[in-house]
Design an enzyme around this catalytic site. Structure first.
Site, PDB file in Angstrom:
ATOM      1  N   LYS A 113     -11.831  -1.726   6.850  1.00 38.40           N
ATOM      2  CA  LYS A 113     -10.962  -2.610   7.614  1.00 38.40           C
ATOM      3  C   LYS A 113     -11.426  -2.671   9.069  1.00 38.40           C
ATOM      4  CE  LYS A 113      -8.654  -3.097   3.880  1.00 38.40           C
ATOM      5  NZ  LYS A 113      -7.518  -2.346   3.381  1.00 38.40           N
ATOM      6  N   TRP A 126       0.835  -1.215   0.000  1.00 38.49           N
ATOM      7  CA  TRP A 126       0.000   0.000   0.000  1.00 38.49           C
ATOM      8  C   TRP A 126       0.862   1.254   0.000  1.00 38.49           C
ATOM      9  CZ3 TRP A 126      -4.225  -1.264  -1.973  1.00 38.49           C
ATOM     10  CH2 TRP A 126      -4.898  -2.443  -1.613  1.00 38.49           C
ATOM     11  N   ASP A 185      -1.408   6.615   6.383  1.00 35.45           N
ATOM     12  CA  ASP A 185      -2.503   5.716   6.016  1.00 35.45           C
ATOM     13  C   ASP A 185      -2.703   4.775   7.206  1.00 35.45           C
ATOM     14  OD1 ASP A 185      -4.123   3.683   5.071  1.00 35.45           O
ATOM     15  OD2 ASP A 185      -2.903   3.230   3.296  1.00 35.45           O
TER      16      ASP A 185
HETATM   17  C1  LIG Z   1      -6.993  -1.946   2.059  1.00 32.33           C
HETATM   18  C2  LIG Z   1      -5.976  -0.892   2.156  1.00 32.33           C
HETATM   19  C3  LIG Z   1      -5.850   0.118   1.177  1.00 32.33           C
HETATM   20  C4  LIG Z   1      -6.714   0.171  -0.063  1.00 32.33           C
HETATM   21  O1  LIG Z   1      -8.014   0.471   0.273  1.00 32.33           O
HETATM   22  P1  LIG Z   1      -9.123   0.731  -0.849  1.00 32.33           P
HETATM   23  O2  LIG Z   1     -10.232   1.302  -0.036  1.00 32.33           O
HETATM   24  O3  LIG Z   1      -9.438  -0.594  -1.449  1.00 32.33           O
HETATM   25  O4  LIG Z   1      -8.580   1.683  -1.832  1.00 32.33           O
HETATM   26  C5  LIG Z   1      -4.903   1.089   1.369  1.00 32.33           C
HETATM   27  N1  LIG Z   1      -4.100   1.083   2.455  1.00 32.33           N
HETATM   28  C6  LIG Z   1      -4.181   0.129   3.397  1.00 32.33           C
HETATM   29  C7  LIG Z   1      -3.266   0.174   4.563  1.00 32.33           C
HETATM   30  C8  LIG Z   1      -5.118  -0.879   3.276  1.00 32.33           C
HETATM   31  O5  LIG Z   1      -5.194  -1.841   4.221  1.00 32.33           O
END
Ligand SMILES: *Cc1c(COP(=O)(O)O)cnc(C)c1O
Length: 360
Positions: A195, A101, A171
């Site tokens: 998540k 990511w 993030d």
């Molecule tokens: C799942 C995830 C993403 C991507 O998320 P989307 O909503 O599918 O774009 C980005 N960063 C992390 C840390 C993730 O776990």
């Protein structure tokens, strides 16, 4: 009806209580005669839903007044572009690459300016967090970027990088609300809801006010400007209204559970059950350097692909689902977010012990 123990990395398990409440309110939200899904986002009823959600999130995270909370769409991946478009005033940013990511975010930023990869753990399949105490931060960097919890590899920063005064952008998709955070240490915190918070379709951005300006990269679409969403309190256009409503319910559930201090304690206890077993097992082992282990995503392997597949198959049949590791890593991964009950991990470990006895 039978619910499984769902170890999915995302979309992931939600508190059963929240789902039941939403089910009860599905046809008639509190006397309105309609579902929240059918309601104008400009109505008084909805306004209270979104305002309460923001207020509860602010309370949970102790968000200072000089930070805005935005409920956006486009997934966490949309932020990979939105961040450089809005924050790259000098067209320079530093990225620490600790997984897929972070790497995707870095690659996206390269489209908009000079993104520097100042540290990486790719040399060891992202199984650790690099030392970030004295990195070569660029003098003109607009921000330093991290992915705080690496969903795929199961690592987590235990100490934030020394950004040498530059704003930290993080993030936190897979560790959002799993423990207390000092928001003042960040310029921008963001995460996809699917998540640890709610349904896919909602992204939450917490951004310091001085970073919200009209001075964005030329060509930045209106919908991708933080200022538009901040000025309109996340109601510039139709927000992901139903998703925000569910997030709001999860915030209330977290408050009832005792807030983020209590969640941290619970999550530590829960993760310890699994990690302690992985450390003593002769069949399974964790793949991450111990000091960098995530409380939320726990990857593990047997070292034998066939045995991994057999384990996943038998676990699924026994009601422990979505344990297959990410397609880029293989093995297994148990995601044990806030809503995964202690009992789910205890029973999983019991099942693993039985499997070990039968297969060693
Ligand atoms: C799942 C995830 C993403 C991507 O998320 P989307 O909503 O599918 O774009 C980005 N960063 C992390 C840390 C993730 O776990």
């Amino acid at each position: 009806m039978s619910r499984v123990y769902n170890f999915s990395a995302g979309p992931a398990v939600l508190p059963e209580e929240v789902l039941r409440e939403a089910a009860e309110e599905m046809l008639d939200y509190r006397g309105s005669g309609m579902s929240v899904m059918e309601m104008s986002h400009r109505s008084k009823t909805y306004d209270k839903i979104i305002k309460d959600a923001e207020a509860d999130l602010r309370e949970l995270m102790n968000i200072p007044d000089n930070y805005k909370v935005l409920f956006l769409q486009g997934g966490a991946s949309q932020q990979f572009a939105m961040i450089p478009m809005n924050l790259m005033k000098n067209k320079v940013a530093d990225y620490i690459v600790t997984g897929q990511w972070a790497k995707k975010a870095y690659q996206e930023a390269c489209l908009y300016g000079k993104a520097n990869k100042i540290a990486s753990s790719e040399d060891k399949t992202f199984s650790y967090i690099p030392d970030c105490s004295d990195l070569p931060i660029s003098e003109d960097a607009d921000y330093v970027y991290i992915c705080e919890n690496n969903t795929i590899y199961g690592t987590k920063y235990k100490t934030l990088p020394n950004t040498k005064g530059k704003p930290l952008v993080a993030d936190v998709s897979s560790c959002f609300l799993s423990e207390p955070v000092d928001v003042t240490k960040y310029g921008l915190i963001y995460g996809g809801a699917q998540k640890n918070i709610g349904p896919a379709g909602v992204v939450i951005v917490i951004i310091r006010e001085d970073l919200i300006t009209e001075d964005v990269l030329p060509g930045t679409p209106t919908m991708l400007r933080y200022k538009i969403h901040a000025d309109n309190e996340s109601l510039y256009n139709t927000p992901p209204a139903y998703g925000i409503y569910i997030c709001g319910k999860v915030f209330k559930w977290l408050k009832k559970m005792g807030g983020l201090e209590a969640m941290k304690e619970y999550n530590e206890k829960k993760a310890k059950i699994l990690y302690d077993y992985l450390d003593e097992s002769k069949l399974f082992r964790g793949t991450v350097r111990k000091e960098d282990r995530s409380l939320m995503n726990v990857p593990f392997v047997t070292g034998n692909e066939e045995l991994d597949a057999k384990f996943v198959k038998e676990a699924t049949a026994a009601g422990f689902v979505n344990l297959k590791g990410h397609r880029t890593v293989g093995g297994m991964r148990a995601s044990i977010y806030n809503a995964m009950p202690m009992e789910g991990v205890e029973k999983l470990v019991e099942f693993m012990k039985k499997f070990e006895a039968e297969n060693l």
